[in-house]
Design a protein around this motif. Structure first.
Motif, mmCIF file in Angstrom:
data_model
loop_
_atom_site.group_PDB
_atom_site.id
_atom_site.type_symbol
_atom_site.label_atom_id
_atom_site.label_comp_id
_atom_site.label_asym_id
_atom_site.label_seq_id
_atom_site.Cartn_x
_atom_site.Cartn_y
_atom_site.Cartn_z
ATOM 1 N N GLN A 234 0.805 -1.216 0.000
ATOM 2 C CA GLN A 234 0.000 0.000 0.000
ATOM 3 C C GLN A 234 0.840 1.269 0.000
ATOM 4 O O GLN A 234 1.958 1.279 0.521
ATOM 5 C CB GLN A 234 -0.908 0.013 1.233
ATOM 6 C CG GLN A 234 -2.108 -0.898 1.086
ATOM 7 C CD GLN A 234 -2.968 -0.854 2.335
ATOM 8 O OE1 GLN A 234 -2.465 -0.988 3.442
ATOM 9 N NE2 GLN A 234 -4.256 -0.681 2.151
ATOM 10 N N TYR A 237 -2.323 6.908 -0.525
ATOM 11 C CA TYR A 237 -3.720 7.055 -0.942
ATOM 12 C C TYR A 237 -4.467 5.722 -0.903
ATOM 13 O O TYR A 237 -5.656 5.682 -0.629
ATOM 14 C CB TYR A 237 -3.812 7.689 -2.334
ATOM 15 C CG TYR A 237 -3.547 9.183 -2.297
ATOM 16 C CD1 TYR A 237 -4.396 10.033 -1.596
ATOM 17 C CD2 TYR A 237 -2.438 9.734 -2.940
ATOM 18 C CE1 TYR A 237 -4.156 11.401 -1.527
ATOM 19 C CE2 TYR A 237 -2.185 11.094 -2.873
ATOM 20 C CZ TYR A 237 -3.049 11.927 -2.165
ATOM 21 O OH TYR A 237 -2.799 13.277 -2.102
ATOM 22 N N SER A 238 -3.751 4.638 -1.159
ATOM 23 C CA SER A 238 -4.467 3.353 -1.130
ATOM 24 C C SER A 238 -4.742 2.899 0.303
ATOM 25 O O SER A 238 -5.566 2.027 0.541
ATOM 26 C CB SER A 238 -3.705 2.277 -1.914
ATOM 27 O OG SER A 238 -2.493 1.967 -1.267
ATOM 28 N N ASP A 310 -11.853 8.736 -0.083
ATOM 29 C CA ASP A 310 -12.614 7.525 0.268
ATOM 30 C C ASP A 310 -13.635 7.807 1.360
ATOM 31 O O ASP A 310 -14.561 7.040 1.558
ATOM 32 C CB ASP A 310 -11.648 6.436 0.760
ATOM 33 C CG ASP A 310 -10.575 6.144 -0.263
ATOM 34 O OD1 ASP A 310 -10.923 5.626 -1.331
ATOM 35 O OD2 ASP A 310 -9.398 6.484 -0.012
#
Ligand SMILES: NC(=O)C1=CN([C@@H]2O[C@H](COP(=O)(O)OP(=O)(O)OC[C@H]3O[C@@H](n4cnc5c(N)ncnc54)[C@H](OP(=O)(O)O)[C@@H]3O)[C@@H](O)[C@H]2O)[C@@H](O)CC1
Ligand SMILES: [K+]
Length: 501
Positions: A234, A237-238, A310
């Motif tokens: 990761q 942002y992920s 998100d």
């Protein structure tokens, strides 16, 4: 502690299923229940010579007769005081028959100061307020500072709602059986129970398969399986990106509290969306948290076109002078997915037209999480709030079903409800959380976890637990600014199971 909660009706069902499958019949379960209470009493009050056991007419009273017999056999001087004899042919009548002590009438009972009283008047079968004599004794026990041990529930407390249906006993210890009931966790029931012990009385776990409980205790076991664990692949942002909307130049602190809490809860990137006139004050206080100018609902669309977060937090410190409603609707329309946590002013802004919010949320790819305290709840769901026939649990469930949102109905006994019917009652609440800005931090933790792809109901439950856990660790003197900094130790404990981290 087991995480399923059973209503009194479900507990009765569990009882019936267990008895029909054996090996224990009703009286054997009652003997096990009485033995569990007697063991707790003997363990805590070993030097106690005089014990008063108050027995009601139902099975709660039946448990009381078993307790009285066992305490007598253990050498205590026991007095049984009964509100009428048990009905013939019941398990309680068998327990009374096997108890060698003669019962005195409740009307003659006057507790001595500090005396030990076992309250086995009414439990799961309470159907109405305590009558005159029982109510008098409950008040007399309180006035005499009697040490009350409640069997199953303090008499007068509803196992469904936790409400005191009139006068109620106040226990220092409550021993209940198999599973907790909502009334053990909802106030004022929680406070009236004192310490709570859940005793195993031989009911098999398999009875739960038939009952399929939808109400749960909010403990880590409820959401540990979906708790986010970062992987080596990761990047920031992920790991999850949260956007928090800031208020104007005079009220930016709430957004920053939410933003910091989101970051400390593991979101890889957090951006504060600030009006132009508050950019300078926000910039002066932010370091790792990013800042972006967003002046109006149209600018929300532009910001999302660049990079869609998100999870969003909208409401803390936002102010009602700007049309928050339009901002919320813009987020719900423009975002491609994720979660929006609507808190504080974000909730209040829909007080005139809550349906507009619910409709927009239902047709949005975003999941909505609402975090009302009691006052905010009444603004969005006035009819549910005003209905005294509904418990806090039922109100939260009703609100979730109507809005399609996950509802975090805050308070000393926070209830988290999902539109699919699941609901959890928080277990680790603490009065230290009643401090300004604490709700802003909670909203940030919820968003931080949801941004990491934790399902919304799980994220809401985990956030409520972590928030309270952090406050408990800090204790006296806590202010909201302390909470984000306490997250790492709470997270570390939750993640301790995985040595790779
Ligand atoms: N489930 C389990 O795992 C196990 C449960 N066990 C135990 O059973 C208990 C539940 O028993 P329960 O159903 O007999 O109910 P309980 O609380 O004794 O009261 C019912 C009686 O009280 C009466 N009554 C009610 N309110 C009243 C009032 N305000 N003022 C006056 N009367 C009032 C009511 O009268 P009615 O309403 O029928 O007219 C009825 O006669 C549970 O709490 C646990 O301790 C264990 O033994 C074994 C394993
Ligand atoms: K009781």
């Amino acid at each position: 502690m087991p995480i399923e909660l059973l209503s009194p009706a479900e507990m009765g069902e569990a009882d019936r299923i267990a008895i029909s499958h054996g090996p224990f019949d009703g009286y054997a379960l009652m003997r096990n229940a009485g033995a569990a209470v007697a063991a707790e009493v003997l363990r805590r009050f070993s030097g106690e010579k005089h014990i008063n056991v108050l027995c009601g007419p139902g099975n709660n009273g039946g448990d009381g007769y078993v307790v009285a017999r066992l305490l007598r056999e253990a050498g205590c001087a026991v007095r049984v005081i009964a509100e009428g004899p048990p009905r013939e042919g019941t398990d309680a009548a068998l327990a009374a028959r096997d108890c060698p002590l003669e019962a005195g009438p409740l009307s003659a009972f006057e507790p001595d100061a500090g005396s030990l009283v076992i309250d086995a008047l009414y439990g799961a079968g309470l159907t109405r307020p305590l009558d005159r004599e029982a109510a008098r004794v409950a008040a007399a026990c309180r006035n005499a500072c009697a040490r009350v041990v409640a069997v199953d529930l303090p008499s007068g407390i509803s196992g469904d709602s936790g409400r005191a249906v009139g006068e109620a006993f106040e226990a220092m210890l409550t021993v209940t059986f198999f599973r907790l009931k909502p009334g053990h966790l909802l106030e004022p029931g929680r406070a009236s129970c004192g310490e709570i012990v859940v005793a195993d009385i031989g009911l098999p776990e398999t009875v739960l398969e038939q009952i399929a409980p939808r109400t749960l205790v909010n403990l880590p076991a409820l959401w540990l399986a979906t708790y986010p664990r970062p992987t080596r692949q990761q990047y920031k942002y992920s790991r999850g990106h949260v956007a928090v909307f800031s208020g104007g130049p005079g009220s930016t602190g709430a957004a920053r509290l939410s933003a910091l809490a989101a970051a400390r809860s593991g979101a890889g990137a957090v951006t504060v969306y600030s009006p132009g006139n508050a950019l300078a004050v926000n910039a002066a206080h932010l370091t790792s948290i990013m800042l972006r100018r967003v002046d109006d609902p149209d600018a929300v669309r532009d910001a999302l076109a660049v990079r869609s977060p998100d999870a969003f937090v909208l409401g803390p410190g936002f102010g009602l002078d700007r049309p928050v409603r339009e901002w919320a609707l813009a987020v719900l329309k423009a975002s491609a997915g994720g979660v929006v946590v609507l808190d504080a002013d974000g909730i209040t802004s829909f007080r005139d037209r809550p349906e507009a919010l619910f409709e927009a949320a239902k047709s949005s790819p975003l999941d909505l999480i609402l975090t009302p305290h009691e006052g905010e709840f009444a603004r969005l769901f006035p009819d549910l709030a005003a209905d005294d026939g509904l418990s806090k649990l039922e109100k939260a469930r009703g609100a979730a079903a109507r809005s399609g949102a996950v509802v975090i109905f805050k308070g000393p006994d926070t209830v988290i409800a999902s539109a699919d019917g699941r609901a959890a009652i928080n277990f680790n609440g603490t009065p230290w959380l009643a401090t300004a800005g604490s709700g802003d931090v909670l909203a940030g933790i919820v968003a931080g976890l949801a941004a990491q792809k934790m399902p919304p109901f799980d994220a809401a439950c985990a956030a409520v637990w972590m928030h309270a856990e952090a406050a408990r660790r800090f204790g006296p003197g806590l202010i909201a600014e302390d909470l984000p900094g306490l997250m790492p130790q709470v997270l570390r404990e939750i993640l301790a199971i995985d040595p790779a981290l």
